[in-house]
Design a protein around this motif. Sequence first.
Motif, PDB file in Angstrom:
ATOM      1  N   UNK A  75       1.169  -1.144   0.250  1.00  0.00           N
ATOM      2  CA  UNK A  75       0.204   0.456  -0.048  1.00  0.00           C
ATOM      3  C   UNK A  75       0.609   1.249  -0.555  1.00  0.00           C
ATOM      4  N   UNK A  76       0.300   2.766  -0.329  1.00  0.00           N
ATOM      5  CA  UNK A  76       1.179   3.877  -0.005  1.00  0.00           C
ATOM      6  C   UNK A  76       1.340   3.952   1.387  1.00  0.00           C
ATOM      7  N   UNK A  77       2.710   3.608   1.043  1.00  0.00           N
ATOM      8  CA  UNK A  77       3.661   3.968   2.483  1.00  0.00           C
ATOM      9  C   UNK A  77       4.658   2.598   2.693  1.00  0.00           C
ATOM     10  N   UNK A  78       4.744   1.535   2.130  1.00  0.00           N
ATOM     11  CA  UNK A  78       5.089   0.428   1.880  1.00  0.00           C
ATOM     12  C   UNK A  78       6.381   0.210   1.554  1.00  0.00           C
ATOM     13  N   UNK A 135      -1.537  -0.873  -9.854  1.00  0.00           N
ATOM     14  CA  UNK A 135      -1.061  -0.293  -9.322  1.00  0.00           C
ATOM     15  C   UNK A 135      -0.958   0.198  -8.111  1.00  0.00           C
ATOM     16  N   UNK A 136      -0.917   1.252  -7.136  1.00  0.00           N
ATOM     17  CA  UNK A 136      -0.450   0.812  -5.535  1.00  0.00           C
ATOM     18  C   UNK A 136      -1.479   2.338  -5.267  1.00  0.00           C
ATOM     19  N   UNK A 137      -2.112   2.064  -4.506  1.00  0.00           N
ATOM     20  CA  UNK A 137      -3.174   2.578  -3.772  1.00  0.00           C
ATOM     21  C   UNK A 137      -3.816   3.228  -4.802  1.00  0.00           C
ATOM     22  N   UNK A 138      -5.307   4.170  -4.832  1.00  0.00           N
ATOM     23  CA  UNK A 138      -6.239   4.947  -5.491  1.00  0.00           C
ATOM     24  C   UNK A 138      -6.465   5.342  -6.740  1.00  0.00           C
ATOM     25  N   UNK A 139      -4.758   6.273  -7.227  1.00  0.00           N
ATOM     26  CA  UNK A 139      -4.928   6.268  -8.856  1.00  0.00           C
ATOM     27  C   UNK A 139      -4.728   4.986  -9.517  1.00  0.00           C
ATOM     28  N   UNK A 140      -5.010   5.702 -10.874  1.00  0.00           N
ATOM     29  CA  UNK A 140      -5.275   4.715 -11.874  1.00  0.00           C
ATOM     30  C   UNK A 140      -4.866   5.159 -13.330  1.00  0.00           C
ATOM     31  N   UNK A 141      -4.052   5.496 -13.201  1.00  0.00           N
ATOM     32  CA  UNK A 141      -3.424   6.287 -14.224  1.00  0.00           C
ATOM     33  C   UNK A 141      -3.211   5.465 -15.756  1.00  0.00           C
TER      34      UNK A 141
END
Length: 260
Positions: A32-35, A117-123
Amino acid sequence: MIEILNPTLLTRARDTGSLVADILQTLKSRSTVGTNLLDIDRWAKNMIVDAGALSCYVDYEPSFGRGPFGHYICTAVNDAVLHGQPYDYKLADGDLLTLDLAVSLRGVAADAAISFIVGKAAPSESVALISTTERALAAGIAAAGPGARIGDISHAIGTVLSEAGYPINTQFGGHGIGSTMHQDPHVPNTGRPGRGYKLRPGLLLALEPWIMADTAELVTDADGWTLRSATGCRTAHSEHTIAITDGGAEILTLPKQAQP
């Protein structure tokens, strides 16, 4: 060396494949974000050791790397695509992360990779990259079966990649696998149908389409291992170990929730 596994070894290969798939899915859920990438490596080590398995990476020292790899998993972020050494980096929202893992259990190895993709963003570019490698992998598996040839697999993979508009690098690709991680035959990610080694029941192959968004050129990090896109563009990589059986290709590294 090309190995053909007997039924006993094929059963062991299924167990190894399940372990690889389970570890990758656990690591994905924890990434996750920050891992920190070093935490992912530590978690991988603990799960491998707890299962009584052996890492195929930690002491691996091929001609294309610099010294033993020294880690238990490959972690490639964004413009990194292959052989990514874990380092002190904390994942950010929207990072494209590839986890590539190979282990040996009871004398048989299995190898798989996932990109996500990590987190909520989805480029959108990242979504397209991942989807293309997954579709190419599925096409390669569908082309594999007794009597087919390596070129049939390579052609199926390459057709998906090229039709999606991505350059194809043939320096690294799929490979045979069995008692050791990397064996013959080599499986390029593009090729001509009807050419190459004829597939036989009992053969294990690791198929691994990988792409870079706008280049086919790789550069090597200062660590002597991590391969990145020469332009800094994003990348993706998907891999399964399959067994050739009388009925076709059996995916050995399929996550439990995706198994039929």
